[in-house]
Write an enzyme that holds these catalytic residues in place. Structure first.
Site, short mmCIF file in Angstrom:
data_model
loop_
_atom_site.label_atom_id
_atom_site.label_comp_id
_atom_site.label_asym_id
_atom_site.label_seq_id
_atom_site.Cartn_x
_atom_site.Cartn_y
_atom_site.Cartn_z
N ARG A 258 0.87 -1.20 0.00
CA ARG A 258 0.00 0.00 0.00
C ARG A 258 0.89 1.23 0.00
NH1 ARG A 258 -3.51 -0.14 5.20
NH2 ARG A 258 -4.84 -1.57 4.07
N ARG B 213 -1.04 6.56 9.74
CA ARG B 213 -1.18 6.05 8.36
C ARG B 213 -1.27 7.21 7.36
NH1 ARG B 213 -3.65 0.71 8.51
NH2 ARG B 213 -2.82 -0.30 10.36
N LYS C 153 -3.08 1.07 15.18
CA LYS C 153 -3.07 1.95 14.01
C LYS C 153 -3.59 3.34 14.38
CE LYS C 153 -5.79 -0.70 11.51
NZ LYS C 153 -6.81 -1.24 10.60
N LYS D 69 -5.13 7.08 12.55
CA LYS D 69 -5.59 7.67 11.29
C LYS D 69 -5.97 9.14 11.46
CE LYS D 69 -7.22 3.27 9.56
NZ LYS D 69 -8.37 2.50 9.04
N CYS E 25 -15.57 -3.03 0.49
CA CYS E 25 -14.14 -3.27 0.80
C CYS E 25 -13.61 -4.42 -0.03
CB CYS E 25 -14.00 -3.59 2.29
SG CYS E 25 -14.64 -5.21 2.70
N CYS F 171 -8.31 -10.76 1.53
CA CYS F 171 -8.33 -10.32 2.92
C CYS F 171 -8.47 -11.52 3.86
CB CYS F 171 -9.47 -9.34 3.16
SG CYS F 171 -9.50 -8.84 4.90
N CYS G 283 -16.59 -8.02 6.74
CA CYS G 283 -16.49 -8.35 8.17
C CYS G 283 -16.74 -7.08 8.97
CB CYS G 283 -15.13 -8.97 8.48
SG CYS G 283 -13.82 -7.79 8.82
N CYS H 93 -13.95 -1.49 6.80
CA CYS H 93 -12.98 -0.84 5.91
C CYS H 93 -13.63 0.04 4.84
CB CYS H 93 -12.08 -1.87 5.26
SG CYS H 93 -11.06 -2.75 6.46
FE1 SRM Z 1 -9.00 -1.85 6.69
C1 SRM Z 1 -7.58 -4.47 8.22
C2 SRM Z 1 -8.34 -3.23 3.72
C3 SRM Z 1 -9.70 1.10 5.24
C4 SRM Z 1 -10.55 -0.81 9.57
N1 SRM Z 1 -8.07 -3.54 6.10
C5 SRM Z 1 -7.51 -4.49 6.90
C6 SRM Z 1 -6.71 -5.52 6.09
C7 SRM Z 1 -5.30 -5.04 6.00
C8 SRM Z 1 -6.77 -6.97 6.62
C9 SRM Z 1 -5.68 -7.41 7.54
O1 SRM Z 1 -5.50 -6.83 8.62
O2 SRM Z 1 -4.99 -8.37 7.19
C10 SRM Z 1 -7.46 -5.40 4.76
C11 SRM Z 1 -6.66 -5.78 3.53
C12 SRM Z 1 -7.55 -6.31 2.43
C13 SRM Z 1 -6.85 -6.48 1.14
O3 SRM Z 1 -6.71 -7.62 0.70
O4 SRM Z 1 -6.47 -5.48 0.53
C14 SRM Z 1 -7.98 -3.98 4.84
N2 SRM Z 1 -8.92 -1.18 4.84
C15 SRM Z 1 -8.70 -1.93 3.74
C16 SRM Z 1 -8.94 -1.12 2.47
C17 SRM Z 1 -8.01 -1.50 1.32
C18 SRM Z 1 -10.42 -1.28 2.05
C19 SRM Z 1 -10.77 -0.84 0.65
O5 SRM Z 1 -11.42 -1.65 -0.03
O6 SRM Z 1 -10.41 0.26 0.24
C20 SRM Z 1 -8.74 0.30 3.03
C21 SRM Z 1 -7.31 0.73 2.96
C22 SRM Z 1 -7.12 2.09 3.50
C23 SRM Z 1 -5.75 2.64 3.32
O7 SRM Z 1 -5.42 3.01 2.19
O8 SRM Z 1 -5.03 2.74 4.31
C24 SRM Z 1 -9.15 0.09 4.48
N3 SRM Z 1 -9.88 -0.13 7.33
C25 SRM Z 1 -10.19 0.92 6.53
C26 SRM Z 1 -11.12 1.78 7.20
C27 SRM Z 1 -11.75 3.05 6.61
C28 SRM Z 1 -11.05 4.29 6.99
O9 SRM Z 1 -9.98 4.26 7.61
O10 SRM Z 1 -11.58 5.35 6.67
C29 SRM Z 1 -11.39 1.20 8.44
C30 SRM Z 1 -12.42 1.71 9.48
C31 SRM Z 1 -11.97 2.91 10.20
C32 SRM Z 1 -11.15 2.52 11.39
O11 SRM Z 1 -9.94 2.38 11.25
O12 SRM Z 1 -11.73 2.32 12.47
C33 SRM Z 1 -10.58 0.01 8.51
N4 SRM Z 1 -9.01 -2.53 8.62
C34 SRM Z 1 -9.74 -1.99 9.64
C35 SRM Z 1 -9.56 -2.82 10.83
C36 SRM Z 1 -10.18 -2.57 12.22
C37 SRM Z 1 -9.34 -1.69 13.03
C38 SRM Z 1 -9.76 -1.65 14.48
O13 SRM Z 1 -9.84 -0.56 15.06
O14 SRM Z 1 -9.99 -2.70 15.06
C39 SRM Z 1 -8.72 -3.89 10.44
C40 SRM Z 1 -8.24 -5.05 11.31
C41 SRM Z 1 -7.15 -4.69 12.24
O15 SRM Z 1 -6.55 -3.62 12.19
O16 SRM Z 1 -6.88 -5.53 13.09
C42 SRM Z 1 -8.40 -3.67 9.05
FE1 SF4 Z 2 -11.17 -7.35 5.12
FE2 SF4 Z 2 -13.05 -6.90 6.88
FE3 SF4 Z 2 -11.60 -4.88 5.98
FE4 SF4 Z 2 -13.33 -5.99 4.38
S1 SF4 Z 2 -13.85 -4.92 6.29
S2 SF4 Z 2 -11.22 -5.53 3.85
S3 SF4 Z 2 -13.29 -8.10 5.01
S4 SF4 Z 2 -10.85 -6.54 7.18
#
Ligand code: SRM
Ligand code: SF4
Length: 555
Positions: free
Chosen positions: A74, A143, A207, A209, A430, A436, A475, A479
């Site tokens: 990324r 990030r 993390k 943000k 997402c 994922c 899930c 995201c």
């Molecule tokens: Fe996310 C984890 C994809 C935005 C909350 N997110 C992941 C992972 C890396 C899975 C992993 O931990 O192994 C996913 C990778 C999937 C893949 O195959 O690419 C993933 N997140 C994404 C993306 C690519 C979704 C998309 O379709 O665009 C976004 C990438 C953003 C970036 O460029 O940095 C993405 N993730 C978000 C957002 C939205 C936002 O930030 O505005 C959230 C919700 C906001 C937040 O952070 O609360 C988000 N992602 C999470 C979480 C839950 C975090 C938590 O507080 O528990 C995880 C899991 C974790 O961190 O343990 C996670």
């Molecule tokens: Fe993966 Fe869940 Fe984030 Fe979708 S919402 S990309 S399933 S971690």
């Protein structure tokens, strides 16, 4: 806190020698396509995730083969900006080293998937030649910093954008590990040179943000961030920034201690300098007070709620040496991308392209990837990504607009953007399956099909122009910010989703669970019923989210 209470990731960070761990050794191990478990935690800080092709798990297990491992990388792109040369480089790198798909994320950057272990270094090196990197785009650290995408949003857009960049720079880690491991920089002789007064040895508990928004369009969903900065602009001058703290959307199914939360506006900083100082010290508060034993409860939202707003403000004041003023009034009236052509105050042109779920590729329907490459090759437009997973072809001089238009027309991009339905253009999903590891259900591979079944329902009820914001995640991590949608779908199991209602149109109110574990047939039945009621009983101009709250659909 005693070492005994630290989570395993905390111990890995502390023992990592500045995020180096044994990554070099893991890379050299040719027996497996994976890297060691500890290194998997560390490479996140370098902007990568180990993944495997989940579609092929069973087949590989039957053949007694290890999982088909690869890596996702990324990029760090503050405010989502790329020059045409950088787009061309990304296009080429994607073709050579990854699945070829350039994935625009919900945080304004791009990801490449499917990079095998031996291709990571060449990928990083090629990005480096294009002046691009992936440092700290994942991991327990600040990030990619978001910024309102469209320069027409304000004549002061560039200034706000530069402010976002200053935040990003201020919060970069000091370790040279990335340069040593991936770019062959000589090993640092004196570790004192990379001492990190901000992150120290254990970085943040989780993390982190940050986003900067220019009202009235909340296009970046600013309140979903750990820190949200809201630009207060009066008479064409930036007066300062309202500071919001404690946003975060993830929950864990079955864990009532976890919750989604929108950031609380705690005050106003009347200069850029003060806003930067406040941001820095909020990060140190989270560093010092955040939960380092339970990662599920480690985000700033939990720290903030545990401390309470008053104590948090006191601590912030003690660290910054000044008090924040009372928040200034602001209003969000939308949360959208401005599709099609728009001109900014300086006369430059911008074309926002609809990219379904941010997936830039050539398929049977549209040659999006080739079209964007052609645009980049003219050298006459920059690329800006939006938090709705779209791309804005940017900064086009009036004399060059025709040339760009011709390319967009030739590849059907204009038609695709104009003709896609309103609901589709407002929707996000997402990544989820097949890459994922946390996905419980499909999202970006399924959402387009589901929308094709919802579109006729909207037509049936005469609601096809209604800008309902619908989002899906595979899930409960959220995201695609499904908890901040007017209609949210959150995967619970393969083919099953919780349906959420009552979020508002502007991203200032979260939704709530309306029905659990719905399959497609049940979703469509619910949608038919809800849309019929909406059509009959809505007030003039009322958005779907406000309507569903007024009707009390969620009891
Ligand atoms: Fe996310 C984890 C994809 C935005 C909350 N997110 C992941 C992972 C890396 C899975 C992993 O931990 O192994 C996913 C990778 C999937 C893949 O195959 O690419 C993933 N997140 C994404 C993306 C690519 C979704 C998309 O379709 O665009 C976004 C990438 C953003 C970036 O460029 O940095 C993405 N993730 C978000 C957002 C939205 C936002 O930030 O505005 C959230 C919700 C906001 C937040 O952070 O609360 C988000 N992602 C999470 C979480 C839950 C975090 C938590 O507080 O528990 C995880 C899991 C974790 O961190 O343990 C996670
Ligand atoms: Fe993966 Fe869940 Fe984030 Fe979708 S919402 S990309 S399933 S971690």
């Amino acid at each position: 806190m005693t070492d005994k209470n630290l989570s395993s990731v905390e111990k890995i960070k502390l023992a990592s020698d500045g995020l180096r761990g044994t990554i070099e050794e893991s890379l050299q191990n040719e027996i497996t396509g994976a890297i060691s478990e500890d290194d998997q935690a560390l490479i996140k800080f370098h902007g990568m995730y180990q993944q495997d092709d989940r579609d092929r798990r069973e087949e590989r297990a039957e053949k007694r083969l290890e999982r088909l491992y690869s890596f996702m990388i990324r990029l760090r792109l503050t405010g989502g900006f790329l020059t045409p040369e950088q787009w061309i480089a990304t296009h080429e790198i994607a073709g050579e080293n990854s699945t070829g798909v350039i994935k625009i994320t919900t945080r304004q950057t791009v990801q490449l998937h499917g990079i095998i272990k031996s291709h990571i270094r060449p990928t990083i090196q090629a990005f480096n030649e294009a002046k691009l990197h992936s440092i700290a785009t994942c991991g327990d650290i600040n990030r990619n910093v978001l910024c309102s995408s469209h320069p027409k949003q304000s004549p002061l857009h560039e200034k706000v954008f530069a402010f976002a960049d200053k935040i990003a720079e201020m919060l970069m880690p000091k370790t040279r590990a990335y340069y040593e491991i991936w770019l062959d920089e000589e090993k640092i002789a004196d570790k004192k040179d990379e001492e990190d007064p901000l992150y120290k040895d254990a970085y943040l508990p989780r993390k982190f943000k940050i986003g900067v928004v220019i009202p009235p369009n909340n296009d970046i969903d600013v309140l979903a961030n750990d820190i949200g900065l809201i630009a207060i602009i009066e008479n064409n001058r930036i007066k300062g920034y309202n500071i919001a703290v404690g946003g975060g959307l993830s929950t864990t199914h079955g864990n009532p201690e976890t919750y989604a939360r929108l950031a609380t506006v705690i005050g106003f900083a009347d200069s850029e300098e003060k806003a930067l100082k406040a941001v820095y010290e909020i990060v140190t508060i989270q560093r010092d007070f955040g939960n380092r034993s339970d990662r599920k409860l480690a985000r700033l939202k939990y720290t903030f709620d545990r401390m309470g707003e008053e104590q948090f403000l006191r601590e912030l004041e003690a660290r910054t040496g000044f008090s924040l003023e009372k928040p200034r009034p602001y209003q969000f009236t939308s949360r959208a991308d401005y599709y099609g052509w728009e001109q900014n105050e300086a006369g430059l042109w911008y074309y926002t392209v609809f990219v379904e779920n941010g997936r830039v590729l050539d398929d049977e329907k549209i040659a999006m990837k080739t079209a964007l490459l052609e645009v980049a090759k003219t050298g006459k437009a920059n690329f800006r990504f939006t938090c709705n997973q779209n791309v804005i072809i940017s900064d086009i001089k009036p004399k060059d607009k025709k040339e760009i238009q011709k390319i967009l027309d030739k590849f059907g991009i204009t038609q695709h953007t104009e003709k896609s339905s309103v609901i589709r253009k407002n929707a996000m999903a997402c990544v989820a399956l097949n890459t994922c590891p946390l996905a419980l259900a499909e999202a970006q591979r399924y959402m387009p099909t589901l929308l094709s079944k919802i579109e006729p329902l909207l037509l049936k009820h005469g609601l096809e122009e209604e800008p309902i914001i619908m989002r899906m995640t595979g899930c409960p991590n959220g995201c695609a910010r499904s908890y901040a949608a007017e209609i949210g779908f959150v995967g619970t199991a393969y083919g099953k989703y919780n349906m959420h209602l009552q979020g508002d149109h502007e991203g200032t109110r979260l939704n709530k669970i309306y029905k659990e574990n719905l399959d497609e047939a049940a979703i469509l039945t619910e949608m038919d019923h809800l849309l019929a009621t909406f059509k009959q009983e809505r007030k003039k101009g009322e958005h779907f989210g406000d309507f569903s709250l007024r009707k009390g659909f969620v009891v």
